[in-house]
Design a protein around this motif. Structure first.
Motif, mmCIF file in Angstrom:
data_model
loop_
_atom_site.group_PDB
_atom_site.id
_atom_site.type_symbol
_atom_site.label_atom_id
_atom_site.label_comp_id
_atom_site.label_asym_id
_atom_site.label_seq_id
_atom_site.Cartn_x
_atom_site.Cartn_y
_atom_site.Cartn_z
ATOM 1 N N GLY A 67 0.820 -1.206 0.000
ATOM 2 C CA GLY A 67 0.000 0.000 0.000
ATOM 3 C C GLY A 67 0.855 1.258 0.000
ATOM 4 O O GLY A 67 0.595 2.204 -0.759
ATOM 5 N N VAL A 68 1.876 1.283 0.843
ATOM 6 C CA VAL A 68 2.773 2.439 0.904
ATOM 7 C C VAL A 68 3.449 2.656 -0.449
ATOM 8 O O VAL A 68 3.538 3.786 -0.942
ATOM 9 C CB VAL A 68 3.822 2.254 2.023
ATOM 10 N N THR A 69 3.911 1.583 -1.062
ATOM 11 C CA THR A 69 4.595 1.686 -2.355
ATOM 12 C C THR A 69 3.661 2.237 -3.417
ATOM 13 O O THR A 69 4.034 3.131 -4.202
ATOM 14 C CB THR A 69 5.141 0.304 -2.779
ATOM 15 N N ARG A 70 2.446 1.757 -3.452
ATOM 16 C CA ARG A 70 1.477 2.212 -4.459
ATOM 17 C C ARG A 70 1.090 3.675 -4.241
ATOM 18 O O ARG A 70 1.013 4.458 -5.186
ATOM 19 C CB ARG A 70 0.248 1.309 -4.421
ATOM 20 N N ILE A 71 0.867 4.042 -2.979
ATOM 21 C CA ILE A 71 0.502 5.433 -2.668
ATOM 22 C C ILE A 71 1.640 6.381 -3.036
ATOM 23 O O ILE A 71 1.430 7.425 -3.665
ATOM 24 C CB ILE A 71 0.140 5.570 -1.177
ATOM 25 N N ALA A 72 2.860 6.027 -2.652
ATOM 26 C CA ALA A 72 4.006 6.898 -2.927
ATOM 27 C C ALA A 72 4.266 7.036 -4.421
ATOM 28 O O ALA A 72 4.583 8.130 -4.905
ATOM 29 C CB ALA A 72 5.253 6.365 -2.221
ATOM 30 N N ALA A 73 4.134 5.941 -5.164
ATOM 31 C CA ALA A 73 4.365 6.007 -6.614
ATOM 32 C C ALA A 73 3.328 6.908 -7.286
ATOM 33 O O ALA A 73 3.664 7.723 -8.159
ATOM 34 C CB ALA A 73 4.340 4.609 -7.218
ATOM 35 N N LYS A 74 2.065 6.798 -6.880
ATOM 36 C CA LYS A 74 1.014 7.668 -7.438
ATOM 37 C C LYS A 74 1.285 9.130 -7.085
ATOM 38 O O LYS A 74 1.129 10.027 -7.912
ATOM 39 C CB LYS A 74 -0.362 7.264 -6.912
ATOM 40 N N ALA A 165 12.285 10.775 0.430
ATOM 41 C CA ALA A 165 12.052 10.388 1.825
ATOM 42 C C ALA A 165 10.721 10.926 2.326
ATOM 43 O O ALA A 165 9.997 10.240 3.057
ATOM 44 C CB ALA A 165 13.198 10.882 2.711
ATOM 45 N N GLU A 166 10.389 12.147 1.952
ATOM 46 C CA GLU A 166 9.106 12.723 2.368
ATOM 47 C C GLU A 166 7.936 11.954 1.760
ATOM 48 O O GLU A 166 6.901 11.768 2.402
ATOM 49 C CB GLU A 166 9.032 14.200 1.984
ATOM 50 N N LEU A 167 8.095 11.506 0.527
ATOM 51 C CA LEU A 167 7.035 10.712 -0.107
ATOM 52 C C LEU A 167 6.847 9.375 0.600
ATOM 53 O O LEU A 167 5.723 8.927 0.795
ATOM 54 C CB LEU A 167 7.331 10.500 -1.594
ATOM 55 N N VAL A 168 7.943 8.736 0.979
ATOM 56 C CA VAL A 168 7.848 7.474 1.727
ATOM 57 C C VAL A 168 7.123 7.716 3.047
ATOM 58 O O VAL A 168 6.199 6.986 3.412
ATOM 59 C CB VAL A 168 9.243 6.866 1.983
ATOM 60 N N LYS A 169 7.534 8.746 3.765
ATOM 61 C CA LYS A 169 6.954 9.051 5.070
ATOM 62 C C LYS A 169 5.461 9.370 4.965
ATOM 63 O O LYS A 169 4.649 8.868 5.745
ATOM 64 C CB LYS A 169 7.705 10.227 5.703
ATOM 65 N N SER A 170 5.080 10.191 3.999
ATOM 66 C CA SER A 170 3.664 10.567 3.885
ATOM 67 C C SER A 170 2.816 9.394 3.411
ATOM 68 O O SER A 170 1.688 9.199 3.879
ATOM 69 C CB SER A 170 3.489 11.780 2.972
ATOM 70 N N ALA A 171 3.347 8.580 2.508
ATOM 71 C CA ALA A 171 2.604 7.398 2.060
ATOM 72 C C ALA A 171 2.449 6.395 3.190
ATOM 73 O O ALA A 171 1.401 5.754 3.335
ATOM 74 C CB ALA A 171 3.316 6.754 0.865
#
Length: 200
Positions: A67-74, A165-171
């Motif tokens: 889920g985190v990977t999909r959210i961050a990629a989008k 890093a911010e994208l990983v954290k927010s996702a």
């Protein structure tokens, strides 16, 4: 590797199909290698046995990581297409896929014995938070520094944060809030406040 040791690499590739979206072949293999080391040292039977949280077993760590990977990629695609930013999608995907690999060490004491084979006491346990042990695994297998520094995701662990890093954290926060809401009917912050533990 003994006869009873599972084929962790095959498990990881099957459970985390987002690995195939990483363009760099070496980075794909490093993600698999980090998970393989974590699972082997943690003594897990199957990658899907690792829970999302010490007290939330209805959702697996695999589901959360995906889920985190999909959210961050989008989100990265939106940042690129709408705002003209240039996030590195390989870095984002690899860091997301590895951000909770440290749970292979941290959560061995929170599952039934049937989920485990033979945890290595040098690694398995709650001594080191999973975001730090995940960083260590990524470092050990040679992931680029851009991936390594995006893995620690708790406030203050890495003071100079990159866009990736911010994208990983927010996702991670977005996925975690969805999980605590669906599993327990509370927000992530309410979960943290209630159980006085750091979550993700």
């Amino acid at each position: 590797m003994t006869d009873e040791t599972p084929d962790y690499a095959a498990q990881v590739r099957e459970a985390l199909p987002e690995i195939d979206d990483i363009e760099d072949e070496d980075l794909r293999e490093q993600v698999v290698e980090a998970w393989t080391l974590g699972l082997d040292r943690g003594g897990w039977r199957d990658v899907r046995d690792v829970p999302y949280a010490w007290n939330i077993h209805e959702v697996t760590n695999v589901e959360h990581v995906r889920g985190v990977t999909r959210i961050a990629a989008k989100s990265a695609e939106e940042q690129r297409d709408f705002h003209g930013a240039d996030p590195d999608l390989d870095v984002i995907r690899a860091a997301c896929l590895l951000h909770d690999v440290g749970k292979c060490y941290e959560y061995v004491d929170h599952v039934d014995d049937e989920a485990l084979l033979d945890p290595d006491p040098r690694y398995a346990g709650e001594t080191i938070p999973h975001s730090i042990s995940g960083y260590a695994l990524a470092h050990e297998v040679g992931c680029p520094m851009a991936v390594q520094r995006a893995i620690p995701h708790f406030l203050g662990e890495v003071p100079d944060r990159t866009l990736e890093a911010e994208l990983v954290k927010s996702a991670n926060s977005a996925s975690s809030n969805a999980i605590t809401q669906s599993a327990m009917g509370i927000t992530l912050q309410e979960w943290v406040d209630k159980y006085s533990q750091t979550s993700d």
